[in-house]
Motif scaffolding. Structure first.
Motif, short mmCIF file in Angstrom:
data_model
loop_
_atom_site.label_atom_id
_atom_site.label_comp_id
_atom_site.label_asym_id
_atom_site.label_seq_id
_atom_site.Cartn_x
_atom_site.Cartn_y
_atom_site.Cartn_z
N VAL A 1 -10.10 8.43 -1.70
CA VAL A 1 -9.03 7.78 -2.42
C VAL A 1 -7.23 7.55 -1.39
CG1 VAL A 1 -7.51 7.36 -3.99
CG2 VAL A 1 -9.60 8.86 -4.43
N ILE A 2 -7.66 6.10 -0.69
CA ILE A 2 -6.04 6.28 0.31
C ILE A 2 -5.54 6.11 -0.50
CG2 ILE A 2 -5.90 4.26 1.75
CD1 ILE A 2 -8.18 4.69 3.18
N HIS A 3 -3.99 6.22 -0.40
CA HIS A 3 -3.06 6.12 -0.86
C HIS A 3 -1.19 6.39 -0.01
CE1 HIS A 3 -1.65 10.57 -1.35
NE2 HIS A 3 -2.78 10.47 -0.75
N THR A 4 -0.59 5.79 -0.68
CA THR A 4 0.79 6.39 -0.31
C THR A 4 1.17 6.98 -0.55
OG1 THR A 4 2.05 4.42 -1.51
CG2 THR A 4 0.74 3.78 0.21
N PRO A 5 3.02 7.59 -0.43
CA PRO A 5 3.13 8.86 -1.38
C PRO A 5 4.24 8.29 -2.35
CG PRO A 5 3.91 8.29 1.37
CD PRO A 5 3.13 7.51 1.39
N ALA A 6 4.07 6.82 -2.21
CA ALA A 6 4.45 6.61 -3.42
C ALA A 6 3.13 6.49 -4.75
CB ALA A 6 5.32 4.84 -3.93
N LEU A 7 1.98 7.02 -4.32
CA LEU A 7 1.01 6.92 -5.36
C LEU A 7 0.10 5.51 -5.47
CD1 LEU A 7 1.47 9.79 -7.82
CD2 LEU A 7 0.54 9.94 -4.98
N ASP A 8 0.48 4.06 -4.87
CA ASP A 8 -0.64 3.14 -4.75
C ASP A 8 -1.71 3.68 -3.72
OD1 ASP A 8 1.97 1.88 -5.52
OD2 ASP A 8 2.44 0.97 -3.37
N VAL A 9 -2.42 2.73 -4.38
CA VAL A 9 -4.19 3.18 -4.03
C VAL A 9 -5.04 1.93 -3.13
CG1 VAL A 9 -6.33 3.80 -4.55
CG2 VAL A 9 -4.37 4.84 -5.48
N LEU A 10 -5.31 2.16 -2.28
CA LEU A 10 -6.40 1.07 -1.94
C LEU A 10 -7.57 0.53 -2.01
CD1 LEU A 10 -6.29 -0.95 0.49
CD2 LEU A 10 -7.48 0.28 2.26
N LEU A 11 -8.10 -0.58 -3.32
CA LEU A 11 -9.21 -0.73 -3.40
C LEU A 11 -9.60 -1.70 -2.48
CD1 LEU A 11 -8.91 -0.43 -7.30
CD2 LEU A 11 -8.89 1.57 -5.52
N ILE A 12 -11.35 -1.41 -1.93
CA ILE A 12 -12.06 -2.63 -1.70
C ILE A 12 -13.03 -3.13 -2.68
CG2 ILE A 12 -11.34 -2.03 1.16
CD1 ILE A 12 -13.62 0.12 0.91
N ARG A 13 -13.04 -4.10 -1.98
CA ARG A 13 -14.81 -4.90 -3.38
C ARG A 13 -15.53 -4.81 -2.12
NH1 ARG A 13 -12.49 -10.51 -4.95
NH2 ARG A 13 -13.56 -11.38 -3.09
N ARG A 14 -16.78 -4.33 -3.32
CA ARG A 14 -18.32 -4.27 -2.54
C ARG A 14 -18.86 -5.56 -1.84
NH1 ARG A 14 -20.68 0.43 -2.79
NH2 ARG A 14 -22.20 -0.66 -2.12
N LEU B 1 -6.57 12.43 -10.74
CA LEU B 1 -6.24 13.30 -10.10
C LEU B 1 -5.17 13.05 -9.36
CD1 LEU B 1 -9.65 14.92 -9.97
CD2 LEU B 1 -7.90 15.79 -11.84
N LEU B 2 -4.82 11.98 -8.22
CA LEU B 2 -4.31 11.81 -7.28
C LEU B 2 -3.10 12.59 -7.77
CD1 LEU B 2 -3.85 10.72 -4.69
CD2 LEU B 2 -2.93 8.55 -5.63
N PRO B 3 -2.25 12.36 -8.40
CA PRO B 3 -0.79 12.84 -8.42
C PRO B 3 -1.07 14.81 -8.36
CG PRO B 3 -0.71 12.00 -10.63
CD PRO B 3 -1.94 11.47 -10.02
N GLN B 4 -1.97 15.51 -8.44
CA GLN B 4 -2.03 16.64 -8.49
C GLN B 4 -2.14 17.03 -6.58
OE1 GLN B 4 -5.31 17.41 -11.44
NE2 GLN B 4 -6.20 19.74 -9.75
N PHE B 5 -2.94 16.22 -6.31
CA PHE B 5 -3.76 16.48 -4.78
C PHE B 5 -1.72 15.93 -3.84
CE2 PHE B 5 -7.45 16.83 -6.87
CZ PHE B 5 -7.84 18.01 -6.33
N ALA B 6 -1.02 15.26 -4.13
CA ALA B 6 -0.74 15.09 -3.40
C ALA B 6 0.58 15.44 -3.09
CB ALA B 6 0.20 12.84 -3.90
N ARG B 7 1.07 15.80 -3.92
CA ARG B 7 1.97 16.69 -4.00
C ARG B 7 1.92 17.65 -3.22
NH1 ARG B 7 0.74 20.50 -9.29
NH2 ARG B 7 0.30 18.60 -9.92
#
Length: 158
Positions: free
Chosen positions: A18-31, A152-158
């Motif tokens: 899960v690639i993310h910024t500190p603001a919890l924006d997430v990069l998604l890619i289309r198959r 789950l990102l908020p708990q792991f991005a701390r």
């Protein structure tokens, strides 16, 4: 020395990053092989003994052009969440695995990048990208395990 060869079948052990910024924006890619499927970076180990952290860094580089391998500025931002998903391989992709293999073990990672980076996609694998707030990204994923990882990102991005 014998030349390296591509394995005949995929190894049923993979990573999800899960690639993310500190603001919890997430990069998604289309198959590329399933145009309606948005996802995080995923990929299988190249060899049975490849460390999953190296698999994660290699897949991020291959799929997005973002280098987070050992010795890079982003290496410390690639974090093993020490969680695994075990799931049934989708029937449409089961032929990539050895006969009788129906389940995959996926190791979860996060990669925090400083800002929304423009990825360089491998057109053979992905055709588009988007950055979304994490809840919207979870809603956009085709894979339930990918959506759960993003939530789950908020708990792991701390």
């Amino acid at each position: 020395m014998a030349p390296l060869t591509t394995p005949l079948y995929k190894i049923p052990e993979s990573v999800l990053v899960v690639i993310h910024t500190p603001a919890l924006d997430v990069l998604l890619i289309r198959r590329a092989d399933a145009d309606e499927f948005w996802q995080s970076v995923t990929g299988s180990k190249d060899t049975a003994d490849e460390p999953v952290a190296l698999t994660a860094a290699r897949e991020v580089a291959e799929e997005t052009g973002i280098d987070c391998g050992p010795g890079t500025a982003l290496a410390s931002q690639l974090r093993d969440w020490r969680l695994q998903n075990v799931y049934d391989i989708y029937p449409r992709w089961r032929g990539r695995y050895a006969p009788g293999v129906t389940r995959n073990t996926e190791h979860l990672f996060g990669l925090c990048v400083p800002e929304r980076i423009v990825p360089v996609l491998s057109p053979r694998e992905h055709t588009a990208w988007q950055w979304l707030p994490y809840r919207d990204a979870a809603d956009a994923c085709f894979s339930p395990s990918n959506a759960e990882a993003i939530l789950l990102l908020p708990q792991f991005a701390r």
